[in-house]
Design a protein around this motif. Structure first.
Motif, PDB file in Angstrom:
ATOM      1  N   PRO A 124       0.755  -1.170  -0.101  1.00  0.00           N
ATOM      2  CA  PRO A 124      -0.061   0.111  -0.122  1.00  0.00           C
ATOM      3  C   PRO A 124       0.833   1.308   0.034  1.00  0.00           C
ATOM      4  CG  PRO A 124      -1.042  -1.634   1.536  1.00  0.00           C
ATOM      5  CD  PRO A 124       0.100  -2.274   1.320  1.00  0.00           C
ATOM      6  N   PHE A 125       2.117   1.282   0.374  1.00  0.00           N
ATOM      7  CA  PHE A 125       2.912   2.394   0.398  1.00  0.00           C
ATOM      8  C   PHE A 125       3.111   2.903  -0.862  1.00  0.00           C
ATOM      9  CE2 PHE A 125       3.934   0.854   4.752  1.00  0.00           C
ATOM     10  CZ  PHE A 125       3.644   1.777   5.555  1.00  0.00           C
ATOM     11  N   LEU A 126       3.417   2.061  -1.885  1.00  0.00           N
ATOM     12  CA  LEU A 126       3.342   2.496  -3.410  1.00  0.00           C
ATOM     13  C   LEU A 126       1.977   2.912  -3.817  1.00  0.00           C
ATOM     14  CD1 LEU A 126       5.082   2.634  -5.967  1.00  0.00           C
ATOM     15  CD2 LEU A 126       4.526   0.268  -6.484  1.00  0.00           C
ATOM     16  N   GLY A 127       1.058   2.369  -3.319  1.00  0.00           N
ATOM     17  CA  GLY A 127      -0.026   3.135  -3.691  1.00  0.00           C
ATOM     18  C   GLY A 127      -0.378   4.512  -3.246  1.00  0.00           C
ATOM     19  N   LEU A 128      -0.008   4.713  -2.037  1.00  0.00           N
ATOM     20  CA  LEU A 128      -0.099   6.021  -1.442  1.00  0.00           C
ATOM     21  C   LEU A 128       0.979   6.993  -2.076  1.00  0.00           C
ATOM     22  CD1 LEU A 128       0.112   5.404   2.452  1.00  0.00           C
ATOM     23  CD2 LEU A 128      -1.728   6.337   1.366  1.00  0.00           C
ATOM     24  N   ALA A 129       1.988   6.589  -2.755  1.00  0.00           N
ATOM     25  CA  ALA A 129       2.798   7.418  -3.427  1.00  0.00           C
ATOM     26  C   ALA A 129       2.013   7.831  -4.861  1.00  0.00           C
ATOM     27  CB  ALA A 129       4.027   6.762  -3.799  1.00  0.00           C
ATOM     28  N   LEU A 130       1.402   7.003  -5.328  1.00  0.00           N
ATOM     29  CA  LEU A 130       0.805   7.148  -6.662  1.00  0.00           C
ATOM     30  C   LEU A 130      -0.455   8.155  -6.346  1.00  0.00           C
ATOM     31  CD1 LEU A 130       0.730   3.532  -8.221  1.00  0.00           C
ATOM     32  CD2 LEU A 130       2.184   5.601  -8.937  1.00  0.00           C
ATOM     33  N   VAL A 131      -1.254   7.992  -5.321  1.00  0.00           N
ATOM     34  CA  VAL A 131      -2.226   8.681  -4.910  1.00  0.00           C
ATOM     35  C   VAL A 131      -2.082  10.123  -4.497  1.00  0.00           C
ATOM     36  CG1 VAL A 131      -4.167   9.067  -3.271  1.00  0.00           C
ATOM     37  CG2 VAL A 131      -3.924   6.813  -4.189  1.00  0.00           C
ATOM     38  N   ALA A 132      -0.920  10.295  -3.760  1.00  0.00           N
ATOM     39  CA  ALA A 132      -0.435  11.708  -3.623  1.00  0.00           C
ATOM     40  C   ALA A 132       0.098  12.346  -4.740  1.00  0.00           C
ATOM     41  CB  ALA A 132       0.728  11.603  -2.414  1.00  0.00           C
ATOM     42  N   ALA A 133       0.608  11.688  -5.591  1.00  0.00           N
ATOM     43  CA  ALA A 133       1.102  12.311  -6.834  1.00  0.00           C
ATOM     44  C   ALA A 133      -0.038  12.658  -7.847  1.00  0.00           C
ATOM     45  CB  ALA A 133       2.187  11.419  -7.665  1.00  0.00           C
ATOM     46  N   ALA A 134      -1.329  12.022  -7.698  1.00  0.00           N
ATOM     47  CA  ALA A 134      -2.266  12.227  -8.291  1.00  0.00           C
ATOM     48  C   ALA A 134      -3.393  13.335  -7.909  1.00  0.00           C
ATOM     49  CB  ALA A 134      -3.025  11.055  -8.947  1.00  0.00           C
ATOM     50  N   CYS A 176       7.978  10.789  -0.227  1.00  0.00           N
ATOM     51  CA  CYS A 176       8.040  10.476   0.977  1.00  0.00           C
ATOM     52  C   CYS A 176       7.420   8.868   0.996  1.00  0.00           C
ATOM     53  CB  CYS A 176       7.574  11.173   2.181  1.00  0.00           C
ATOM     54  SG  CYS A 176       8.309  12.747   2.718  1.00  0.00           S
ATOM     55  N   PHE A 177       6.281   8.771   0.349  1.00  0.00           N
ATOM     56  CA  PHE A 177       5.700   7.686   0.471  1.00  0.00           C
ATOM     57  C   PHE A 177       6.339   6.445  -0.670  1.00  0.00           C
ATOM     58  CE2 PHE A 177       1.636   9.989   1.294  1.00  0.00           C
ATOM     59  CZ  PHE A 177       1.820   9.908   2.657  1.00  0.00           C
ATOM     60  N   LEU A 178       7.044   7.090  -1.649  1.00  0.00           N
ATOM     61  CA  LEU A 178       7.908   5.974  -2.591  1.00  0.00           C
ATOM     62  C   LEU A 178       8.962   5.628  -1.822  1.00  0.00           C
ATOM     63  CD1 LEU A 178       8.504   4.923  -5.283  1.00  0.00           C
ATOM     64  CD2 LEU A 178       9.597   7.194  -5.858  1.00  0.00           C
ATOM     65  N   LEU A 179       9.695   6.570  -1.150  1.00  0.00           N
ATOM     66  CA  LEU A 179      10.785   6.136  -0.254  1.00  0.00           C
ATOM     67  C   LEU A 179      10.515   4.951   0.787  1.00  0.00           C
ATOM     68  CD1 LEU A 179      12.613   9.542   0.300  1.00  0.00           C
ATOM     69  CD2 LEU A 179      13.441   7.713  -1.228  1.00  0.00           C
TER      70      LEU A 179
END
Length: 427
Positions: A92-102, A184-187
């Motif tokens: 889910p952390f990768l998902g958070l990175a994508l959602v934040a970017a979008a 941050c979420f991607l890291l």
């Protein structure tokens, strides 16, 4: 302790501590007391929602454990189940990175909904993994080393978290943007991959289960009721843990209160979170060693009492300096609620009952974990933040009384936990 466990003790100690270090790093980049609350605060003004999301990890960790206890009790090895289920607490952390970017495209409402769903997924993934993971650690770590192991692993996790939460604070800056949170979420997701690699290196002996799991749900529930009916000590442990949830509910509001009352920046919030995780890092091995020698019940009581002092200090704070002390005390409380709770739980009952005790002592606390932040947010919204901090302080004092004056150390009355059957193979 049989030869299979002794032979690989050092290896398992090291790889699981490294697993914890990178796991902590992930939760530094996606800190539940700084980064995630600040991200959610950009999407909503509701402190109740912020408090609920901050508690999702603990709710998800606790709630599913009883549901997997019967399955875990029948396993020869736990590692495969741990690895498969652990994917759900990492992806889910990768998902958070994508959602934040979008976020610029999705808007605040959709971003909040998706972030909430991802955080629920991550939290439940932790809970699905928890019983098998704790059972695996109990098997590969002898009783006299568990407190030291949990303390060392927690310290390594705290070190990774404290370093990375400070980096996260720098990345977010004074006025964080959606892309800053995405980085941050991607890291965090990268750190989770590294953690998984070390977890997979665990060497676990295959031990035939001492009993066959009850596939009949009624017999399973009857067994759980029988454990609760006969074991007064575990009932008092549950009372202390429920009170401890209310003692710790205010920590999630410290950063938000500091922002609103003292106008601190996101970078300062990151530094405060770093103080908390550093204190947790330093306290964890000390509490683990203390508990192995003088009792984990006492170590837990000390930690909860300091967490109470933290809440009362924030309640009466007149300047930013008090927050540094309060976050440090909260870090010691967090260390106690991780290092000592799992070690105490492993000391209850016999070897064959361990998965049931793990499930019971976590799942039955989950309602309090859900209610506590809602109560804290409601008090903050309708009365004041000081009301939230006062309830936390009183709850911690009551929890400490139960631990020190009523409950007994389970290891003193459950010596059968020290024995282990012979291995039949190695993974």
């Amino acid at each position: 302790m049989h030869a299979g466990i002794q032979q690989h003790l050092r290896h398992n100690f090291v790889v699981n501590v490294l697993d914890g270090a990178f796991f902590g790093a992930a939760f530094g980049f996606a800190s539940k007391v700084a980064v995630i609350p600040l991200f959610i605060a950009t999407l909503t003004d509701s402190t109740t929602i912020i408090g609920l999301i901050a508690s999702l990890q603990m709710i998800g960790w606790q709630l599913p454990q009883l549901l997997t206890a019967n399955y875990v009790a029948g396993l020869h090895r736990y590692k495969r189940a741990v690895l498969i289920m652990s994917i759900h607490e990492r992806a889910p952390f990768l998902g958070l990175a994508l959602v934040a970017a979008a976020y610029p495209v999705l808007g605040p409402s959709v971003t909040l909904a998706l972030a909430f769903l991802l955080l629920v997924w991550q939290a439940l993934g932790g809970g699905l993994t928890a019983t098998a993971w704790q059972a695996m650690i109990c098997k590969i770590m002898p009783p006299g080393r568990r407190g030291t192991f949990y303390g060392t692993q927690s310290a390594a996790s705290g070190l990774g978290e404290s370093l990375c939460v400070v980096i996260a604070g720098i990345l977010l800056g004074a006025e964080p943007q959606a892309t800053d949170f995405a980085i941050c979420f991607l890291l965090a997701s990268i750190a989770m991959v590294l953690s998984f690699i070390f977890l997979a290196k665990t060497r676990e002996p295959a031990i035939a289960p001492t009993q066959h799991a009850d596939r009949d749900w009624r017999r399973f529930m009857a067994r759980l009721r029988a454990i609760l009916a006969r074991d007064t000590n575990v009932r008092w442990f549950l009372v202390a843990r429920v009170l401890a949830q209310f003692a710790g509910m205010s920590v999630a509001f410290y950063a938000i209160y500091a922002v609103r009352a003292f106008d601190i920046t996101a970078e300062t919030a990151g530094l405060l979170a770093g103080v908390l995780t550093t204190a947790q890092m330093l306290a964890s091995p000390l509490l683990g060693v203390f508990g192995d020698h003088w009792g984990h019940r006492r170590a837990m009581g000390i930690g909860i009492l300091l967490a109470s002092c933290s809440a009362l200090l924030v309640m009466t704070a007149t300047g930013l300096g008090a927050f540094y002390i309060a976050f440090a005390l909260a870090g010691v409380g967090n260390a106690a609620l991780w290092t000592t709770v799992m070690t105490i739980t492993a000391d209850f009952g016999t070897l064959e009952e361990r998965p049931y005790y793990i499930g019971l002592t976590n799942t039955l606390v989950a309602p309090a974990t859900l209610i506590a932040p809602l109560l804290g947010g409601w008090l903050a919204d309708t009365i004041s933040f000081q009301a939230t901090f006062l309830v936390s302080g009183i709850s911690g004092v009551l929890a400490t009384f139960v631990l020190m004056a009523i409950m007994h150390d389970p290891r003193q009355t459950h010596h059968t936990n020290l024995a282990a059957p012979e291995p039949v193979g190695l993974d």
